[in-house]
Structure formats: C-alpha cells, structure tokens
Design a protein around this motif. Structure first.
Motif, PDB file in Angstrom:
ATOM      1  N   PRO B 177       0.796  -1.244   0.000  1.00 35.34           N
ATOM      2  CA  PRO B 177       0.000   0.000   0.000  1.00 35.34           C
ATOM      3  C   PRO B 177       0.822   1.286   0.000  1.00 35.34           C
ATOM      4  CG  PRO B 177      -0.057  -1.037   2.178  1.00 35.34           C
ATOM      5  CD  PRO B 177       0.640  -1.999   1.254  1.00 35.34           C
ATOM      6  N   ARG B 254      -3.150  -7.293  -6.898  1.00 32.85           N
ATOM      7  CA  ARG B 254      -2.922  -8.431  -6.005  1.00 32.85           C
ATOM      8  C   ARG B 254      -2.785  -9.750  -6.761  1.00 32.85           C
ATOM      9  NH1 ARG B 254      -7.182  -8.239  -1.811  1.00 32.85           N
ATOM     10  NH2 ARG B 254      -6.293 -10.288  -1.344  1.00 32.85           N
ATOM     11  N   VAL B 277       6.759  -7.804   6.484  1.00 29.79           N
ATOM     12  CA  VAL B 277       6.023  -8.187   5.285  1.00 29.79           C
ATOM     13  C   VAL B 277       4.520  -7.998   5.501  1.00 29.79           C
ATOM     14  CG1 VAL B 277       5.859 -10.640   5.941  1.00 29.79           C
ATOM     15  CG2 VAL B 277       5.761  -9.989   3.530  1.00 29.79           C
ATOM     16  N   ARG B 278       3.852  -7.470   4.525  1.00 29.84           N
ATOM     17  CA  ARG B 278       2.390  -7.339   4.530  1.00 29.84           C
ATOM     18  C   ARG B 278       1.789  -8.636   4.013  1.00 29.84           C
ATOM     19  NH1 ARG B 278       0.033  -1.973   5.753  1.00 29.84           N
ATOM     20  NH2 ARG B 278       1.835  -0.640   6.012  1.00 29.84           N
ATOM     21  N   ARG B 279       1.169  -9.375   4.910  1.00 28.06           N
ATOM     22  CA  ARG B 279       0.552 -10.633   4.488  1.00 28.06           C
ATOM     23  C   ARG B 279      -0.651 -10.375   3.574  1.00 28.06           C
ATOM     24  NH1 ARG B 279       0.275 -15.302   8.824  1.00 28.06           N
ATOM     25  NH2 ARG B 279       2.444 -15.383   9.520  1.00 28.06           N
ATOM     26  N   ASN B 280      -0.825 -11.259   2.640  1.00 27.49           N
ATOM     27  CA  ASN B 280      -1.934 -11.232   1.684  1.00 27.49           C
ATOM     28  C   ASN B 280      -1.874 -10.031   0.740  1.00 27.49           C
ATOM     29  OD1 ASN B 280      -3.060 -13.698   2.727  1.00 27.49           O
ATOM     30  ND2 ASN B 280      -3.578 -12.477   4.539  1.00 27.49           N
ATOM     31  N   MET B 281      -0.783  -9.282   0.818  1.00 27.49           N
ATOM     32  CA  MET B 281      -0.417  -8.319  -0.219  1.00 27.49           C
ATOM     33  C   MET B 281       0.825  -8.888  -0.928  1.00 27.49           C
ATOM     34  SD  MET B 281      -2.462  -5.589  -0.147  1.00 27.49           S
ATOM     35  CE  MET B 281      -1.550  -4.284  -0.960  1.00 27.49           C
TER      36      MET B 281
END
Lengths: 318, 318, 318
Positions: B177, B254, B277-281
């Motif tokens: 983001p 995504r 880390v940004r999970r699910n990104m």
C-alpha cells in the motif's frame, strides 16, 4: 571529588590538567575503577556531543552506562509539600530522585536555563535537587548557569595549543537567531579566571554577564580592540543576563561575526567554539575552516574532560 | 575492509561466505578485536531488525555500542558553504560529522531514499557525507539505493538452504500500500549477480530497476513463467524507478501476490522476504507459514552478516 | 525457571527469598551466568523504575542489555490470519516476535491493561504472544493483570522489616485522579497469599478484585477496622474490576487517603507503595516522610527481585 558542578570542584587546576593528560594518553588504564559501577545520564534537554562523549568516557572507565531522556514536558515533578497531587504531576521529587539514586553509582544531569524565572535558573534548582536528594555523586552535563565539562575541555585544548606560558584568551559574543543561556560563557569565564592567562571578554553593551563568573576579567566593548594580539578567540552567543532584559535578544548585529579581517588583528589566534555553531552568524566559513580553527579537537576533548572528572569521582567512591 | 556500502566492499564472495560461516559457529571468538572499540549506530529512519541485529553483532564482538536516533525532521544539517545560518538548521555537516567520528571507532548509518529528488537519493548524499567527513570506517545499515547487510544475510541463507550448486533465484515484485525505496531489490540483484546462480527478476512493466544493479539478470514480465523451476522466491515491493514515475506506485495488482498456486510452479522453492512483510499483499498466510518459508532464519542471519562485516572492519583497524 | 509471569513461577517462596538475599549480598557474583547473553527489554508502556532496575539487574549479571521502546500507537501488529494487510499495521505478530526472539536470550515485556476489553486484558494477550512465539524465556515487567517483579520486591522488603514471624499486612485502596490497572494489587494479593502472613484487603464497595488473585484474603470495607494492629500498610489505587464498571473510577473519596490518624491505629506499621505515588491523594506528606515509610528501600529492592529472577532463568539456560 564528590560532586562536579563548577571549577572549584576540580581542585588545583594544574593538577587537574596533569590528570587529564594522563587520561588522554591512557584512556583504558582505569577500567578497574569503573567495574560494576553504573553511570546514569539524565537529560532534561537534548544533547549530541555531551551525550556521546560522556557515554564514551564512562565506557572507557569500564562503567555500565544508562541513558535516560526525560522529555521536559512529560516528567513534571511536584516539588512543594502539602499539594494534593490530583493534577498533571504524577510524582514528587522527594520520591523520584532517591529512587534514581538507588539504581546507580554516579548521576550526570543536563538541565538548561528556561528563561522563565531568573532566580529559579540561577539557583540551579534542578541540579541542586539531585545533589540534595539522590544520595549519589552528581555532575553537571550543562546546568542553568554553567557547563563545566565544556569549559574543562576548552582549557585542556588551550593548554595543548598555546605557544606561550600566558596566552591572551578572548571570549567574544556573536549573533545568533535564538535566545541562548549564559551557561557556556559564564563557565568559560570562571575557568579562565582560575588560570593565569590574560582574559578579555567582549560583547555589545547590555550583554554583561553575572560578575560572580566574570570576576577579574577585562570587559572591552570594542571587539576589534579586544582581538588585538589575542592567542585564542572563543566565540559564543548568549542572551542578556541583566535585568530587565534577562533572556532577551538585544542585538543581532552581524558586524560581531568573527571573520578573517578580525582574525588578522590577532596574534594568529586559534578559533574555538563549543558547537553547534551557526556559520556566518557566529563565524564565517573561512575562519572555521582555516588551519587555526580547533573546534574539532576541542569537541574531541569532551571525552577527556568527562573521563577525568568521572575518574576522580570513582576514586572517591573506592 | 575500510567502508561497507555495496557487494564490491566484501571482496571475494566465496571467501566472505566462509568468514560468515566461521562467525556463525563462533559468535564470541573475536571479542579481543572489539575490546575498547566503540560502535556508533546512527538512525535517520526507524528500525527494528537492523537496530537489534547490528547492536547484537557489535556486542558479540566485545564492542561498546552507542545508538543514536536522529529524527529526520529534528536534525537538519546545513550542507552549503556561504549560507547565513539564521534559520532552522542549527549545525553544519562539516562540524557535526567529524565530531561524531571523534567519539567512536566505527559508524553505521541508516538513511533511506526520500523520493523527493532522484539524483540526491541515487548519489547517496548522506552516506557519502559520513564517509567523507567522519574520519572513521562507515557501513550502511540501509541507504538510499542499497541494503547490503540484508543482501549478505540473504546470500548466507540461500547458501545454507540450497540443494544444488547453482540454484535458480527469482526476485519478484509484489503489491504494497505504500511507496517503498528500491534499496532492497537493487542490493539483492547486485549480490545475486556476484554469484553464479541463475537469477531472474519479475515485475509488472514500469517497475524496471536501475541497470547498474540488475546487470546480467534476466527480466521476465510474466511472473508465472519466472517462477517455473525456481529454487528460491524472494518477494519484495518497490516503487517505480524509471522517470517520470520515480517513487510512484504504478500498480497495486494483487494478482502479483505470492500464493500457493504460484509456489506450485517452482521446484519446491523456499520463500524469502526481508521483513516486515504485509501478508496477503506480498504473500499469503499459507505460503509464509509453510515449511518452505525461511523468513525467520533469514532475519536471524542479519546478526551474522553484520558481525562478519564489523569483524573485517575491526581487523583493518588493528 | 523458564518464564516468569506470576508467583507460581518462582517456586517455593522461602527458597526464593533465600536466593534474593544471596543476590542482594553478592550482586556481582554471577557474571559468568550472563556472559554473552543478551537481555531484551520491550516496553509497550513508559517506565522509570522498572526500566532502570531491570537494566541494572541484567548488567549486574554480566548480560548485554538492549532496551526497545515500542510506542503503543506506532507499532500496530496484525494478529489475525487472512487479513489483507493494506492498512496501518505493517507487520504480523507471527513474524515480528520470532525475529525479536532470534536476537536475544531472554525477553522482558511491559504491556499494561488498556481497559478497552476486559477479556483481552485478563487473557494477557500480548504477554502470551511473546511466550508462544518468541522461542525464548519471557518475564513480565508488568502485564495487564500482574506486576510480579514489584510484588517480589515488596515481599523481600517486608521480610527485611518485619518484627514478627507472621505480620499483619493490609492492602488499602486509596484515591487517584486517573483510572489505573489492577496489576499491582492483583499481584500483591497473589504473593501475600503465598506466604503465611495475616493478609487483609480494604477498599470501598465496588472495588472488589478478581477472586483468582485475592483468594483467601480477608476483605474489610471499613478501612479503620482493617488498619487495626497492622504491621504493614500497602497503599495503592486501582480502577473497578467488576462488571459493568471495569476500568472505571467509582470513588475519589479522600477520606481513604492514608494519614497519620489512620496510621496511629496500626501496630506502628511500615508504609509501602510501589511508586510513583500521588501525595495527599494516596498518602499524606507526613506519612510518606515519616521514619516508618519504606518506599525508597522498597524501590531499591526492584533490582534484587529482577536479578533473582534473571539469575534463575539464566541457570535454566546453561
């Protein structure tokens, strides 16, 4: 030495300089003194040089060092008795300071003049509360009226660079955009007065310092006259001390800036400043970058002055 | 080693990996090297992993460690000559940096790209000022264009886990983001290019990195093709490098997130990321929690890479 | 000892007190245990006493100490699975905590009750996440429901000052302008219940604590009755625990303030408080400054309790 807040605490000045020389040449020779001793550095005001150099001095002596930043706004201590503490001050000084004292062996305190109340500043209220209530040796890392570790480093530096027995040292006021405390010039004057140097202070009218610090120094309002034959030029800004102007900026006259022309009046003087320095307000680029500028070795000697003082306090603790 | 800012500074890569292996197996064997040496870690940007791992590395080597947080807004240094410093910059870099250098033996600096001026970022102005003016060895704790301690830790980790001599390593862009610097992918590419691995970079069009870092790497715009037969997947987001989009987010698609389906295309590849880390990104929960995820040992190797570099610098100082 | 979060973890209470006595008399005798061990202190909430005393305890044991301040707002960790992390939480707890664990040997955590969700607080979510995911021994530096290092220091202090085998100890509620967690009184009750002291709790109606902590203690709503023949008065404020008032201030009645008249009802009791204390809310100036006030030695014993606990954890790590 028990506490260290002013030149008197260092004792005989020649002897102190000898001790400093030994410390500089043997920085790691006294680690037995600091073993298992904890140095607590308490900052009510921000710090770069003092923080780093004092931390280094403590580590050179084998001490454990704890640094505590106390946001000036965040740690409001109640100092009065009888107050119902239902407001924004969560702790009384009579509890806070002895507790800090119980977790260390030596305490360093930085607490600047606030320019809100001259008597409060010049009574060194915060520093003295630590001396009175902590139960431990306390040393100043710049208080409201003095910066003795800086002045001791200045003296060490002058001794290293001087070419004659009794150099002429000139403390000159110079302009600055903000109102600064008198701690550095007060303290420098006090330390110079403890030597046999020729010592002159020059500043615009209205910037007279407290006579308890300037003592026997010659005050010369004509900066150029003052610079004549000087061996060391020590520049510093300060705000007015005399009433009713305490803490005010009376003058921002850049004709007081130290430049090449004025330095030409001296005896090829060295240029000194405690740093941080505002270029082209306090001093021109040319002067501070010249071979005669010794501001970096002066700052490096902050480790030496701090370590010499800490060593003396540690010796007293043995 | 004098300074450490990029892969070239580590010298022969095989030899560097041998040194790292020794350090990992003998973390406390070199404390004589660090004795009475002070490591100063200067953070212009916040840090968790780098701060902790570098501090640990210094302590493992017997060094004294001083950590200095410099709020990006609070410490504005003047860098020009001739400026009348009557504004918000209280100190000139020509004084500030040598003074810091005088209080320590080795300096670590973290200073991210600011995305305001590409030339300023890619010239590594702040890091180079420390190298030029501090008088001490300087190492990068992530600068504007490279994060070499991370890349070295990544390489150590790949060497520990690889099952064939020349693994296929894929650096894949993934969505995020916020606009992030290119330091990690630049640096990772540079280090991978110093090995004989098969190295592929995959990202959407417009995310091309600076060719000075990607060098001989294969660029593949089709992520699934890139993943085919990969032994290691290294995921990372970065903002655009190419003009006129420098520092911009071009894509938050995504469909680039690393998931189980894509990992199934690989040769049972290990999953890596520098963290946080940004999970699910960047990656799905399933992949990062799978047995093939080696992000925690990768982070743990940050102590090893920092300690190996510091040891080499200390050896040069003896 | 593996983890330390409550009185049960300390094992036999008599034996623990013997260990504490040894540590207090021989503070530097166990530095071989801490050599090359790193203690990480993680503060989600601010701290003065706990920070300084725990740091000192670690250094007395020869450990390297890393202090990490995590601004409550700044470090938002995602704890759910399946969330697309495109918001303000940059890291998942499943990565953050194991990484911190990989850089140290023992972790101390401070994380207060937030009074937003009673179940969340009383489940000790944050503390337990560190226990579950860090892979390292974890000890509480005050969690949502207990402050065991404080209680252990309190017990050590009572043992030092008690004049009879089974003193009468009274925990009294007192007013305070802010809503405070129950961690200190919960924990104090739990530790007192582990002794054979006579233990009484007094507070206004509505301030009943969780029975899992108060256990067999006598609850007396009449403060003066409670004080009768007491040997130790332990004052503390807390906000309501019982539903529907969890976290609320029900009473700010200064008739509950501990004063000279009430102390006259006791058996010349010692006055204790964990500090910081609001004077003339919790206790009058006269009482806290009286010879019977032992708040400073109580605070000093925080080093002893922390060091005893750390030593036990280190012994388990050998």
């Amino acid at each position: 030495m028990r506490h260290f807040t002013c030149v008197q605490d260092i004792g005989d000045i020649r002897s102190a300089l000898e001790k400093a020389k030994y410390v500089k040449e043997n920085p790691y020779a006294d680690q037995h003194l600091g073993k298992n001793k904890t140095l607590m550095l308490i900052f009510f005001n921000s710090s770069l040089r003092t923080r780093l150099s004092t931390q280094k001095a403590g580590m050179n002596l084998g001490m454990n060092v704890i640094v505590l930043d106390i946001n000036q706004g965040a740690w409001k201590l109640e100092t009065e008795r009888g107050v119902v503490m239902d407001g924004d001050k969560p702790e009384h000084i009579l509890e806070a300071i002895p507790v800090m004292g119980s977790y260390c062996d030596i305490i360093g305190v930085r607490s600047f003049a606030q320019f809100e109340n001259k008597e409060y500043d010049y009574n060194e209220v915060i520093l003295n509360q630590f001396i009175q209530y902590s139960g431990k040796p306390v040393f100043s890392m710049e208080a409201a009226t003095r910066h003795p570790l800086q002045s001791f480093a200045d003296l060490i530096t002058i001794e290293e660079y001087k070419k004659k027995e009794r150099p002429k040292v000139v403390l000159t006021w110079a302009p600055h955009p903000r109102a600064l405390p008198q701690a550095v010039p007060n303290s420098f004057a006090e330390w110079m007065n403890a030597t046999d140097y020729e010592f002159v202070i020059t500043h615009p009218e209205g910037y007279e310092l407290d006579a308890q610090f300037t003592g026997k120094a010659t005050v010369e309002y004509d900066q150029k006259k003052a610079f004549k034959d000087a061996d060391f030029i020590y520049a510093k800004n300060w705000a007015a001390y005399q009433d009713p102007n305490y803490g005010k900026i009376l003058n921002s006259d850049r004709s007081w800036t130290v430049d090449t022309q004025k330095m030409a009046l001296t005896n090829n003087a060295y240029f000194m400043h405690c740093l941080p320095v505002r270029r082209n307000m306090i001093v021109t680029d040319e002067v501070i970058e010249s071979p005669q500028s010794i501001v970096i070795p002066e700052a490096a000697n902050r480790v030496v002055s701090a370590q010499t003082v800490l060593k003396e306090i540690l010796l007293e603790l043995q």
